[in-house]
Structure formats: structure tokens, C-alpha cells
Write an enzyme that holds these catalytic residues in place. Sequence first.
Site, PDB file in Angstrom:
ATOM      1  N   THR A 161       0.838  -1.206   0.000  1.00 34.54           N
ATOM      2  CA  THR A 161       0.000   0.000   0.000  1.00 34.54           C
ATOM      3  C   THR A 161       0.866   1.247   0.000  1.00 34.54           C
ATOM      4  O   THR A 161       0.391   2.329  -0.319  1.00 34.54           O
ATOM      5  CB  THR A 161      -0.892   0.027   1.252  1.00 34.54           C
ATOM      6  OG1 THR A 161      -0.084  -0.317   2.372  1.00 34.54           O
ATOM      7  CG2 THR A 161      -2.042  -0.955   1.134  1.00 34.54           C
ATOM      8  N   SER A 170      32.072  -5.005   4.724  1.00 36.91           N
ATOM      9  CA  SER A 170      30.929  -5.700   5.314  1.00 36.91           C
ATOM     10  C   SER A 170      31.424  -6.888   6.110  1.00 36.91           C
ATOM     11  O   SER A 170      32.044  -7.799   5.546  1.00 36.91           O
ATOM     12  CB  SER A 170      29.977  -6.181   4.214  1.00 36.91           C
ATOM     13  OG  SER A 170      29.122  -7.181   4.756  1.00 36.91           O
ATOM     14  N   GLY A 222      17.263 -10.991   3.040  1.00 39.03           N
ATOM     15  CA  GLY A 222      16.287 -11.531   2.090  1.00 39.03           C
ATOM     16  C   GLY A 222      15.107 -12.212   2.753  1.00 39.03           C
ATOM     17  O   GLY A 222      14.531 -13.137   2.198  1.00 39.03           O
ATOM     18  N   GLY A 246      12.462 -10.394   4.168  1.00 39.17           N
ATOM     19  CA  GLY A 246      11.312  -9.495   4.281  1.00 39.17           C
ATOM     20  C   GLY A 246      11.320  -8.702   5.573  1.00 39.17           C
ATOM     21  O   GLY A 246      10.284  -8.208   6.016  1.00 39.17           O
ATOM     22  N   SER A 300      13.585  -6.138   5.990  1.00 36.71           N
ATOM     23  CA  SER A 300      14.194  -4.854   5.628  1.00 36.71           C
ATOM     24  C   SER A 300      15.657  -4.719   5.999  1.00 36.71           C
ATOM     25  O   SER A 300      16.088  -3.696   6.544  1.00 36.71           O
ATOM     26  CB  SER A 300      13.407  -3.688   6.226  1.00 36.71           C
ATOM     27  OG  SER A 300      12.120  -3.708   5.731  1.00 36.71           O
ATOM     28  N   SER A 301      16.421  -5.754   5.677  1.00 33.00           N
ATOM     29  CA  SER A 301      17.861  -5.644   5.894  1.00 33.00           C
ATOM     30  C   SER A 301      18.440  -4.511   5.037  1.00 33.00           C
ATOM     31  O   SER A 301      19.339  -3.786   5.477  1.00 33.00           O
ATOM     32  CB  SER A 301      18.542  -6.968   5.563  1.00 33.00           C
ATOM     33  OG  SER A 301      18.168  -7.424   4.276  1.00 33.00           O
ATOM     34  N   ASP A 325       9.838   0.896   4.643  1.00 38.00           N
ATOM     35  CA  ASP A 325      10.945   0.269   5.383  1.00 38.00           C
ATOM     36  C   ASP A 325      11.926   1.309   5.909  1.00 38.00           C
ATOM     37  O   ASP A 325      12.350   1.277   7.065  1.00 38.00           O
ATOM     38  CB  ASP A 325      11.677  -0.733   4.484  1.00 38.00           C
ATOM     39  CG  ASP A 325      10.741  -1.754   3.873  1.00 38.00           C
ATOM     40  OD1 ASP A 325       9.583  -1.846   4.321  1.00 38.00           O
ATOM     41  OD2 ASP A 325      11.162  -2.452   2.933  1.00 38.00           O
ATOM     42  N   TYR A 360       7.952  -8.351  -7.479  1.00 42.67           N
ATOM     43  CA  TYR A 360       7.574  -7.098  -6.815  1.00 42.67           C
ATOM     44  C   TYR A 360       7.273  -6.034  -7.862  1.00 42.67           C
ATOM     45  O   TYR A 360       6.258  -5.335  -7.804  1.00 42.67           O
ATOM     46  CB  TYR A 360       8.715  -6.646  -5.890  1.00 42.67           C
ATOM     47  CG  TYR A 360       8.393  -5.407  -5.067  1.00 42.67           C
ATOM     48  CD1 TYR A 360       7.927  -5.532  -3.760  1.00 42.67           C
ATOM     49  CD2 TYR A 360       8.560  -4.131  -5.592  1.00 42.67           C
ATOM     50  CE1 TYR A 360       7.634  -4.414  -3.003  1.00 42.67           C
ATOM     51  CE2 TYR A 360       8.266  -3.012  -4.853  1.00 42.67           C
ATOM     52  CZ  TYR A 360       7.809  -3.154  -3.547  1.00 42.67           C
ATOM     53  OH  TYR A 360       7.517  -2.032  -2.807  1.00 42.67           O
TER      54      TYR A 360
HETATM   55  C1  GLA Z   1       8.959  -4.120   0.552  1.00 42.83           C
HETATM   56  C2  GLA Z   1       9.158  -2.674   0.107  1.00 42.83           C
HETATM   57  C3  GLA Z   1       8.163  -1.754   0.821  1.00 42.83           C
HETATM   58  C4  GLA Z   1       6.742  -2.259   0.685  1.00 42.83           C
HETATM   59  C5  GLA Z   1       6.666  -3.737   1.052  1.00 42.83           C
HETATM   60  C6  GLA Z   1       5.305  -4.335   0.773  1.00 42.83           C
HETATM   61  O1  GLA Z   1       9.296  -4.256   1.901  1.00 42.83           O
HETATM   62  O2  GLA Z   1      10.458  -2.255   0.385  1.00 42.83           O
HETATM   63  O3  GLA Z   1       8.285  -0.446   0.318  1.00 42.83           O
HETATM   64  O4  GLA Z   1       6.223  -2.011  -0.587  1.00 42.83           O
HETATM   65  O5  GLA Z   1       7.618  -4.512   0.348  1.00 42.83           O
HETATM   66  O6  GLA Z   1       4.370  -3.803   1.642  1.00 42.83           O
END
Ligand code: GLA
Length: 384
Positions: A35, A67, A121, A123, A125-126, A171, A220
Site C-alpha cells: 500500500t 561488510s 532476504g 522481508g 528490511s535488511s 521500510d 515485486y
Molecule cells: C517491501 C518494500 C516496501 C513495501 C513492502 C510491501 O518491503 O520495500 O516499500 O512495498 O515490500 O508492503
Amino acid sequence: MHDPAVFRSMHLARFQAAPAVFAAPGRVNLIGEHTDYAEGFVMPAAIDFATLAGISPRSDGKIVVYSENYGEERSFEAALLPAIASKHWSDYPLGVVAILAGEGHRIPGFSLSLWGDVPLGSGLSSSAAVEVATALAVCSLIETTYPGPVLARLCQRAENEFVGASCGIMDQFISANGQENHALLLDCRDLSFRLAPIPAHIALVIANTMVKHSVAGGDYTTRRAEVEAACATIARHRPEVRFLRDATVEDLEKWGHEMTPNSLKRARHVVTENLRTQAAAEALAANDLAELGRLMAEAHRSYSQDFEGSCAEADAMVELARQLPGLIGARLTGGGFGGCTINLVEQSQAAAFAKALAGRYADRIGIEPQIHICHASGGAHRVL
Ligand code: GLA
């Protein structure tokens, strides 16, 4: 989070200079998926996994990034930075540097170490954690500060314009602006937000399906294009609809026949998810946990069936969670196509829930999942 003191010694040993150290958290999204780029609502919380960034100045005009996760170092001339990404972990810090340079800052040489425990990887938000930690580190070096929402926007631009992943703002925003013990109901149109307190008796149990996900991946981008195509169809009739945030279920009923079947389904997910996300924030505030759980279940169904953003493993993880005592609500979190589920669980039952879920998932799928009992954390900050 890894120990900042250990991290500082590693940087000192490698670069012979004591770094300033910053931390930026990963996140889990309670509800509001896909969204954000439709200028809608999301409700994420920062979690207690983070990336540490250590920075110290150099006098040889080089930008050297290291890293610890990859055990690898890359060196660049500060005056001659690459203009395009190379599909390498260094794209994320370099992207941030490129955006800051584009904002008119002169970037001197520096050494930057990165070390994170946000599962890659998954989900969680690394990437955003790396970007936000790097941004804080470089800003401190050049003696600049940005308000959290502006910093988040710069980091999102690094990912969109340099790395080449078409993510929204969620994120980076929550990594920069998270609040301890709270989720944020964020309006991705104007970046205003309301704090959504998470009561102490609710645990955030994050269950990693171990199926990899990547925002830079094709799915995506395809979904985002389908969402935007649906919006364009509605806008032909109602030009004031600039994003699906502005659209209603009635619009979809009226104009859906002009969309491809997939576009219509994706749009139905986004339009109804916006309503669910706002309702979930109200349910949480009113302590109506049954309603919150119902909305999460409906969100997962919509994500899986209309958006087709789930996978068999994540659907199984959600289904198995529903059979366990203590569950308030469960759904796939993040960009989709794998990654993690978020389970809101009664704190007193969280440990037993995690153990049982891991066992049942391993039996059903044949993969050992990783299950983390997390805590809603504060946003990015200097630690040393
Ligand atoms: C990833 C993207 C976000 C968002 C989500 C789905 O995390 O980085 O911006 O779109 O997917 O909600």
C-alpha cells in the site's frame, strides 16, 4: 543487535581509526502490504535486529566500505564514485552516498564498516537498515542532520534511483523513525503518523519460512506495475484518483471490467488493505484483539489470493499458527514471495507457540524455520 563495542574494536583494528557507530533497525509490518507506493497506510514496527555502521575519516580521498557479514572490502575514489549499481552489497551504502552527493554535499574519503543481524532476504528490511545506518554515519561525518522522515526519503531514493529496486517508503521510514513498544500507523501520502502502542502482553513472533525474497526481484516490480495500471484505468474516469489510495471498492466494481483480471485483483487487495490497516490501528487502540486478528487473517487471505504475493510455505506457516494457543493474528509480512510471517501472540504463551510452530512447520514443509520473539524497538540512532 550485535555488540557495538566489539564492532568498534573490529573497525579500529581494520582501519586504525576509532569509528562513530550508528544502528538502524529492521522492521516487521503488522498490516498494510503493498500500500505504501499507492500512497496508502501501513503499520510497521522497528524490531531488535539492526545494522551497525561505523565510520571514520580518511585522508587519502578513498571511500572504503567493509561488510563483516560478507567478509569483504571495496574501495572507491571519493571523487570518482560509480554512477551505476553493480548488483553487489556495496550498492546500498554507495547509493546513499550518491544521493547525498546529489543533494549538494561534498563527500570526503572515509572508512565504513557494516555489520548486521537482520536476516537477509527475509522481508525484514535488511536493505533499509543498511541504508539508514549508512545515511546517519555519513551525515555525521559531513556534519549534517536531516529530520527522520527526510532521511527516510533520501534512503528510499538511494534504493529506487541507484540500486534500482522500486520499493515504497515504509521500510526506510520505520527504520529511521521507529518508537520503542509501538507500531506506527503511517500515512504514506504525507508521512504523518500515529503511534500505535503494542501492549506488553503481546509478543511479536516472527517466523522465517526460509524461502528467500528480494524486492529487486521481478515479482515485486510486476505487481507494482499491475497496481499502477489499475489506478490509470480509474483515473481515466476520475482524474482526481492519482494513486489507489484515492480509489474505492465502488470504483473497482464500476471500472474493473476495463482492467486485466490480474490488475483488478491486485487493486482489490490494495484498496481493501488500506481500509483494513486503518481499522487494525483502531482495533489495537481499543484493545479489540479479536478484531485485530480477524483483520490480519483477512489481510493474509487478500495478500495470498488477490495479490498472489504469498507462497505455499508462508500460507502453511500462517495456517499452522492458527491452530496454536495464544495466537491473536498471523499473516505474511513484507514484500512477499517468501520471507517471514508476523504472529501476534500472548506473551505468556510465546515461547511454547514458537517451539510448536517450528516443529509443525518442519514436519509439514521439511525445512527448519527460524522463529524470533521480537520486541518493538526505537528507530535509528548513534550508539557510540
Ligand atoms: C517491501 C518494500 C516496501 C513495501 C513492502 C510491501 O518491503 O520495500 O516499500 O512495498 O515490500 O508492503
